[in-house]
Design a protein around this motif. Structure first.
Motif, short mmCIF file in Angstrom:
data_model
loop_
_atom_site.label_atom_id
_atom_site.label_comp_id
_atom_site.label_asym_id
_atom_site.label_seq_id
_atom_site.Cartn_x
_atom_site.Cartn_y
_atom_site.Cartn_z
N MET A 217 0.52 -1.45 -0.60
CA MET A 217 0.31 -0.41 0.44
C MET A 217 1.11 1.51 -0.18
SD MET A 217 -3.50 1.10 1.61
CE MET A 217 -4.24 1.93 2.16
N LEU A 218 1.42 1.23 0.78
CA LEU A 218 3.65 2.32 0.60
C LEU A 218 3.99 2.63 -1.07
CD1 LEU A 218 3.81 4.09 2.43
CD2 LEU A 218 5.78 2.65 3.31
N ASP A 219 3.77 1.40 -1.46
CA ASP A 219 4.55 2.03 -2.42
C ASP A 219 3.26 2.31 -3.19
OD1 ASP A 219 7.09 1.34 -1.80
OD2 ASP A 219 6.11 -1.39 -3.14
N SER A 220 1.91 1.78 -3.83
CA SER A 220 0.92 2.40 -3.83
C SER A 220 0.78 3.78 -4.03
CB SER A 220 -0.51 1.68 -3.78
OG SER A 220 -1.39 2.25 -4.90
N LEU A 221 0.71 4.41 -2.32
CA LEU A 221 1.02 5.87 -2.14
C LEU A 221 1.39 6.79 -2.97
CD1 LEU A 221 -0.63 7.92 -0.51
CD2 LEU A 221 0.73 6.88 1.14
N ARG A 222 3.51 5.95 -2.85
CA ARG A 222 4.23 6.74 -3.24
C ARG A 222 4.48 6.91 -4.67
NH1 ARG A 222 7.81 3.43 0.06
NH2 ARG A 222 8.69 4.37 1.55
N THR A 223 3.61 6.31 -5.41
CA THR A 223 3.44 5.97 -6.48
C THR A 223 2.20 7.40 -7.02
OG1 THR A 223 4.14 3.70 -7.59
CG2 THR A 223 2.72 4.79 -9.82
N HIS A 224 1.25 7.62 -5.97
CA HIS A 224 0.73 8.22 -6.35
C HIS A 224 0.78 9.35 -6.16
CE1 HIS A 224 -4.01 9.38 -7.18
NE2 HIS A 224 -3.79 10.47 -5.72
N VAL A 225 1.60 9.29 -5.05
CA VAL A 225 2.16 11.31 -4.42
C VAL A 225 3.22 11.98 -5.54
CG1 VAL A 225 3.78 12.33 -3.05
CG2 VAL A 225 1.60 11.22 -2.30
N GLY A 226 3.70 10.89 -6.56
CA GLY A 226 4.63 10.66 -7.46
C GLY A 226 4.38 11.13 -8.13
N ALA A 227 2.43 10.67 -8.62
CA ALA A 227 2.27 10.96 -10.65
C ALA A 227 1.95 12.23 -10.45
CB ALA A 227 1.06 10.12 -10.42
N LEU A 228 1.78 12.74 -8.51
CA LEU A 228 0.18 14.19 -8.65
C LEU A 228 1.66 14.98 -8.45
CD1 LEU A 228 -2.40 13.52 -5.45
CD2 LEU A 228 -2.79 14.40 -7.98
N TRP A 229 2.73 14.81 -7.79
CA TRP A 229 4.17 16.03 -8.25
C TRP A 229 4.02 16.21 -9.40
CZ3 TRP A 229 5.73 19.20 -5.23
CH2 TRP A 229 6.76 19.80 -5.10
N GLN A 230 4.55 14.94 -10.44
CA GLN A 230 4.63 15.60 -11.28
C GLN A 230 3.64 16.03 -12.65
OE1 GLN A 230 7.85 14.52 -13.74
NE2 GLN A 230 7.19 15.91 -14.74
N LEU A 231 2.26 15.63 -12.01
CA LEU A 231 1.61 16.62 -12.67
C LEU A 231 1.80 18.39 -12.15
CD1 LEU A 231 -1.36 16.42 -14.43
CD2 LEU A 231 -2.68 15.81 -12.13
N ARG A 232 1.72 18.58 -11.20
CA ARG A 232 1.65 19.87 -10.48
C ARG A 232 3.14 20.21 -11.40
NH1 ARG A 232 5.16 22.42 -6.74
NH2 ARG A 232 3.84 24.37 -6.13
N LEU A 233 3.71 19.81 -11.44
CA LEU A 233 5.37 20.24 -12.23
C LEU A 233 5.09 20.49 -14.15
CD1 LEU A 233 7.86 18.48 -11.12
CD2 LEU A 233 7.49 20.34 -10.63
N ASP A 234 4.07 19.48 -14.76
CA ASP A 234 3.95 19.78 -15.64
C ASP A 234 2.75 21.11 -16.18
OD1 ASP A 234 4.98 17.72 -16.23
OD2 ASP A 234 3.87 16.27 -16.08
N ARG A 235 2.02 21.40 -14.94
CA ARG A 235 0.78 22.62 -14.63
C ARG A 235 1.94 23.27 -14.99
NH1 ARG A 235 -3.73 20.22 -11.39
NH2 ARG A 235 -5.15 18.71 -13.62
N ARG A 236 3.11 23.54 -13.61
CA ARG A 236 3.75 25.28 -13.59
C ARG A 236 4.08 25.34 -15.24
NH1 ARG A 236 7.02 25.26 -8.52
NH2 ARG A 236 7.30 27.39 -9.61
N THR A 237 4.92 23.95 -15.78
CA THR A 237 5.52 24.64 -17.06
C THR A 237 4.95 24.84 -18.34
OG1 THR A 237 7.32 22.75 -16.35
CG2 THR A 237 7.34 22.94 -18.82
N MET A 238 3.86 25.02 -18.03
CA MET A 238 2.79 24.79 -19.43
C MET A 238 2.39 26.02 -19.11
SD MET A 238 -0.06 21.37 -19.57
CE MET A 238 -1.63 22.23 -19.14
N LEU A 239 1.32 26.72 -17.40
CA LEU A 239 1.65 28.36 -17.22
C LEU A 239 2.93 29.05 -17.47
CD1 LEU A 239 -0.89 27.80 -13.98
CD2 LEU A 239 -1.59 28.32 -15.68
N ARG A 240 4.20 28.86 -17.55
CA ARG A 240 5.44 29.60 -17.60
C ARG A 240 4.98 29.59 -19.16
NH1 ARG A 240 9.02 26.58 -14.93
NH2 ARG A 240 7.95 26.19 -12.83
N GLN A 241 5.12 28.64 -20.09
CA GLN A 241 4.90 28.44 -21.36
C GLN A 241 3.84 29.94 -21.47
OE1 GLN A 241 4.64 25.01 -21.85
NE2 GLN A 241 6.67 24.47 -22.18
N ALA A 242 3.11 29.69 -21.00
CA ALA A 242 1.27 30.69 -21.13
C ALA A 242 1.69 31.57 -21.04
CB ALA A 242 0.09 29.67 -20.91
#
Length: 195
Positions: A1-26
């Motif tokens: 379960m901990l691995d699943s949570l880490r994977t989910h947090v990592g995916a959310l973190w990457q999504l946040r970084l991607d959104r910040r990059t998209m905002l900077r580009q915009a």
């Protein structure tokens, strides 16, 4: 379960970084577009008067359609104003005339400093209304108290007007307005000539 949570947090973190990059580009695209618009405005504006310049004139002359008119304006004896009073006074005269022209333009009309002491006004009206606008401008300039700039200074305008004919190329419209301008000058100046 901990691995699943880490994977989910990592995916959310990457999504946040991607959104910040998209905002900077915009934001960067908006900044670049604003800079381009500013550069385009500077490239088509006269530095002294803030009116359009010859580059804008060249763009507009080919876009005039039937129902519109071209008014060419020349400051009478402008060289004498510069020679007698100074180029600084001449620049102030040009600035005052530009303000009057700007105040007589509607949102779809353009005032241009064509070069030196020559101006052009693209009017979105036929000849009858364009004549009225031209005469108002001429009278405002003639009636202005130019003594506030320099005692003894008088300023008048000669004008040539041509209404665009259906299918008429911009060059022909310009030639007709220019011919009328020279009629006004030869006929004593401080007047409008049109056909």
């Amino acid at each position: 379960m901990l691995d699943s949570l880490r994977t989910h947090v990592g995916a959310l973190w990457q999504l946040r970084l991607d959104r910040r990059t998209m905002l900077r580009q915009a934001y960067r695209r908006v900044e670049l577009e604003a800079a381009r618009a500013s550069a385009d405005l500077a490239a088509t504006s006269d530095a002294l008067t803030g009116l359009g310049n010859r580059r804008m004139f060249d763009r507009r002359i080919n876009a005039v359609t039937a129902g519109g008119s071209l008014l060419l304006i020349d400051v009478d004896h402008f060289k004498e104003i510069n020679d007698r009073y100074s180029h600084g006074v001449g620049d102030r005269v040009l600035g005052e005339i530009a303000a009057v022209l700007r105040s007589h333009c509607r949102h779809d009309e353009v005032a241009i400093r064509f070069g030196g002491d020559e101006f052009a006004l693209f009017l979105a009206t036929g000849e009858k209304e364009a004549r009225q606008v031209a005469e108002r401008i001429r009278r405002v300039i003639q009636a202005r108290d130019w003594n506030t700039i320099m005692p003894g200074l008088t300023v008048t305008l000669s004008m040539g007007l041509a209404a665009c004919r259906p299918g008429e190329p911009g060059r022909n419209l310009y030639d007709r307005a220019d011919a009328h301008l020279y009629v006004a000058k030869r006929s004593g100046r401080n007047q409008l000539a049109a056909a």
